[in-house]
Design a protein around this motif. Structure first.
Motif, PDB file in Angstrom:
ATOM      1  N   PRO A  89       0.824  -1.208   0.000  1.00  0.00           N
ATOM      2  CA  PRO A  89       0.000   0.000   0.000  1.00  0.00           C
ATOM      3  C   PRO A  89       0.856   1.255   0.000  1.00  0.00           C
ATOM      4  N   LYS A  90       0.360   2.289  -0.648  1.00  0.00           N
ATOM      5  CA  LYS A  90       1.120   3.526  -0.783  1.00  0.00           C
ATOM      6  C   LYS A  90       1.531   4.092   0.569  1.00  0.00           C
ATOM      7  N   GLU A  91       0.661   3.912   1.578  1.00  0.00           N
ATOM      8  CA  GLU A  91       0.960   4.439   2.915  1.00  0.00           C
ATOM      9  C   GLU A  91       2.208   3.793   3.529  1.00  0.00           C
ATOM     10  N   LEU A  92       2.578   2.615   3.023  1.00  0.00           N
ATOM     11  CA  LEU A  92       3.726   1.890   3.567  1.00  0.00           C
ATOM     12  C   LEU A  92       4.849   1.741   2.539  1.00  0.00           C
ATOM     13  N   HIS A  93       4.923   2.650   1.587  1.00  0.00           N
ATOM     14  CA  HIS A  93       6.039   2.647   0.645  1.00  0.00           C
ATOM     15  C   HIS A  93       7.299   3.177   1.332  1.00  0.00           C
ATOM     16  N   PRO A  94       8.474   2.860   0.795  1.00  0.00           N
ATOM     17  CA  PRO A  94       9.739   3.223   1.464  1.00  0.00           C
ATOM     18  C   PRO A  94       9.885   4.730   1.689  1.00  0.00           C
ATOM     19  N   LYS A  95      10.575   5.059   2.766  1.00  0.00           N
ATOM     20  CA  LYS A  95      10.909   6.454   3.028  1.00  0.00           C
ATOM     21  C   LYS A  95      11.991   6.902   2.039  1.00  0.00           C
ATOM     22  N   ASP A  96      11.951   8.167   1.672  1.00  0.00           N
ATOM     23  CA  ASP A  96      12.898   8.702   0.683  1.00  0.00           C
ATOM     24  C   ASP A  96      14.351   8.458   1.086  1.00  0.00           C
ATOM     25  N   GLU A  97      14.635   8.566   2.385  1.00  0.00           N
ATOM     26  CA  GLU A  97      16.010   8.395   2.874  1.00  0.00           C
ATOM     27  C   GLU A  97      16.601   7.062   2.433  1.00  0.00           C
ATOM     28  N   PHE A  98      15.817   6.005   2.580  1.00  0.00           N
ATOM     29  CA  PHE A  98      16.313   4.664   2.268  1.00  0.00           C
ATOM     30  C   PHE A  98      16.192   4.362   0.774  1.00  0.00           C
ATOM     31  N   MET A  99      15.142   4.865   0.169  1.00  0.00           N
ATOM     32  CA  MET A  99      14.964   4.675  -1.267  1.00  0.00           C
ATOM     33  C   MET A  99      16.110   5.324  -2.032  1.00  0.00           C
ATOM     34  N   ASN A 100      16.498   6.507  -1.632  1.00  0.00           N
ATOM     35  CA  ASN A 100      17.573   7.221  -2.329  1.00  0.00           C
ATOM     36  C   ASN A 100      18.905   6.488  -2.205  1.00  0.00           C
ATOM     37  N   LYS A 101      19.176   5.908  -1.042  1.00  0.00           N
ATOM     38  CA  LYS A 101      20.404   5.120  -0.876  1.00  0.00           C
ATOM     39  C   LYS A 101      20.410   3.933  -1.833  1.00  0.00           C
ATOM     40  N   ALA A 102      19.265   3.247  -1.908  1.00  0.00           N
ATOM     41  CA  ALA A 102      19.168   2.075  -2.777  1.00  0.00           C
ATOM     42  C   ALA A 102      19.311   2.464  -4.249  1.00  0.00           C
ATOM     43  N   LEU A 103      18.666   3.540  -4.639  1.00  0.00           N
ATOM     44  CA  LEU A 103      18.725   3.964  -6.041  1.00  0.00           C
ATOM     45  C   LEU A 103      20.131   4.390  -6.439  1.00  0.00           C
ATOM     46  N   ALA A 104      20.847   5.036  -5.517  1.00  0.00           N
ATOM     47  CA  ALA A 104      22.217   5.452  -5.817  1.00  0.00           C
ATOM     48  C   ALA A 104      23.093   4.236  -6.095  1.00  0.00           C
ATOM     49  N   ALA A 105      22.950   3.189  -5.263  1.00  0.00           N
ATOM     50  CA  ALA A 105      23.721   1.963  -5.474  1.00  0.00           C
ATOM     51  C   ALA A 105      23.253   1.231  -6.722  1.00  0.00           C
ATOM     52  N   ALA A 106      21.943   1.232  -6.964  1.00  0.00           N
ATOM     53  CA  ALA A 106      21.392   0.537  -8.135  1.00  0.00           C
ATOM     54  C   ALA A 106      21.910   1.151  -9.426  1.00  0.00           C
ATOM     55  N   ASN A 107      21.995   2.460  -9.470  1.00  0.00           N
ATOM     56  CA  ASN A 107      22.473   3.142 -10.674  1.00  0.00           C
ATOM     57  C   ASN A 107      23.916   2.781 -11.001  1.00  0.00           C
ATOM     58  N   LYS A 108      24.699   2.498  -9.976  1.00  0.00           N
ATOM     59  CA  LYS A 108      26.102   2.129 -10.187  1.00  0.00           C
ATOM     60  C   LYS A 108      26.266   0.681 -10.635  1.00  0.00           C
ATOM     61  N   ASN A 109      25.291  -0.162 -10.283  1.00  0.00           N
ATOM     62  CA  ASN A 109      25.460  -1.600 -10.489  1.00  0.00           C
ATOM     63  C   ASN A 109      24.467  -2.217 -11.466  1.00  0.00           C
ATOM     64  N   GLY A 110      23.699  -1.400 -12.150  1.00  0.00           N
ATOM     65  CA  GLY A 110      22.780  -1.929 -13.153  1.00  0.00           C
ATOM     66  C   GLY A 110      21.582  -2.640 -12.585  1.00  0.00           C
ATOM     67  N   ALA A 111      21.209  -2.309 -11.360  1.00  0.00           N
ATOM     68  CA  ALA A 111      20.041  -2.922 -10.723  1.00  0.00           C
ATOM     69  C   ALA A 111      18.780  -2.142 -11.059  1.00  0.00           C
ATOM     70  N   LYS A 112      17.639  -2.765 -10.805  1.00  0.00           N
ATOM     71  CA  LYS A 112      16.351  -2.109 -11.035  1.00  0.00           C
ATOM     72  C   LYS A 112      15.549  -2.146  -9.746  1.00  0.00           C
ATOM     73  N   ILE A 113      15.111  -0.992  -9.270  1.00  0.00           N
ATOM     74  CA  ILE A 113      14.331  -0.876  -8.039  1.00  0.00           C
ATOM     75  C   ILE A 113      12.977  -0.276  -8.388  1.00  0.00           C
TER      76      ILE A 113
END
Length: 335
Positions: A190-214
């Motif tokens: 549910p949208k109310e329980l989607h990740p907080k920006d703080e943690f999402m941004n960390k994951a996306l930064a690492a994903a962009n470096k390693n070819g991952a998809k989040i």
């Protein structure tokens, strides 16, 4: 693979490279085979490990205690509620005291800052056995289990769909693990329980470096072609006061055969970090039903006991991956 993790702390998978994570998985496989062959270990001979527990545990405590003992070391369990830690003595002072007795510290509790401060002030390896933000030792075990069950497919091609509360510590830890290994992570809840920006941004930064998809979604179409469906209990330790609210938000995200079929993949694996509410045989489930008239089971018993469920293989692999972590960071012979 010329890698050394000697004297390194394990606070989050974000702190490790893909090669270092694969190194730990390879070492866990070797130590698991050695154990099954009955070969005694001595790679932690003379090592004393402090096990600090602020939250209760079955698998984490068992895995660390047995892992240390089977490689010749000595674990000391410290229940924070019956110690001076954080009450009459600061985390900084406790870290320095413990460093005088022990070669490493494991911490399982609430704040990520606590485990980070233990590493900062102790100067010895510190392991994150779970915090409100992260659970990296669980992900190591899960990755090993997926490798064993899907040997024909590299982890970089695996799609993991995490279902339910996608802002909790397990969802964060999975995002980080997938981001580091170039995997495909989908958070479905549910949208109310989607990740907080703080943690999402960390994951996306690492994903962009390693070819991952989040991806984060509330549309069940996101589950198509998932190799793994993963879930956790709806209410984490310390959040029991939100039981009714969480059950209302998450009732449509219960893992049922119908939801498993949404992957359109008959071989999709079901995974869970445990403990799981899948039947009526726990006090928590009975209390929720009798006192509040609600169903808090996050997975049906049919799915939990199905041939696609590998939850107990995951649980066993906590031992082998934690043992690998201990050996890699404490044994000069391994580095």
């Amino acid at each position: 693979m010329n890698i050394s993790l000697y004297n390194k702390s394990f606070l989050s998978l974000l702190d490790f490279t893909a090669n270092e994570i694969y190194y730990l998985l390879d070492l866990a496989t070797k130590l698991k085979l050695k154990r099954k062959q009955g070969i005694p270990g001595n790679l932690l001979q003379g090592k004393n490990i402090a096990l600090l527990f602020e939250k209760t545990s079955t698998r984490t405590r068992s895995a660390f205690e047995i892992g240390v003992i089977e490689e010749g070391g000595y674990p000391s369990f410290i229940d924070i509620s019956s110690s001076q830690f954080g009450k009459k003595e600061s985390v900084e002072d406790s870290a320095k005291v413990l460093a005088g007795y022990f070669h490493a510290i494991e911490f399982r509790g609430y704040a990520q800052k606590t485990v980070e401060d233990l590493a900062k002030y102790s100067g010895i390896p510190v392991y994150n056995g779970l915090t409100d933000e992260d659970h990296p030792t669980q992900i190591l075990a899960d990755l090993l289990t997926i490798q064993e069950k899907l040997p024909h497919k590299p982890l970089s091609e695996i799609k993991v769909a995490y279902i339910g509360d996608t802002r909790n510590n397990m969802a964060n830890a999975w995002m980080y693990g997938c981001a580091k290994l170039g995997m495909h992570f989908v958070g479905f809840g549910p949208k109310e329980l989607h990740p907080k920006d703080e943690f999402m941004n960390k994951a996306l930064a690492a994903a962009n470096k390693n070819g991952a998809k989040i991806e984060i979604s509330s549309d069940p179409l996101c589950l198509k072609n998932a190799d793994v469906i993963y879930t956790d209990v709806w209410v984490s330790m310390g959040e029991e006061h939100e039981l009714q609210k969480r059950a209302s938000l998450l009732k449509d995200y219960k893992i049922t055969p119908e939801l498993m079929n949404a992957t359109q993949n008959p071989n999709t694996l079901f995974m869970h970090c445990l403990p799981a509410f899948h039947d009526d045989h726990t006090l928590a489930v009975k209390k929720a039903s009798e006192e509040y008239g609600i169903d808090i089971k996050e997975v049906s018993d049919e799915v939990f006991r199905s041939k696609n469920s590998i939850v107990f293989e995951q649980a066993e692999n906590r031992l082998h991956t934690i043992k690998a972590l201990l050996v890699a960071t404490l044994s000069p012979q391994q580095n």
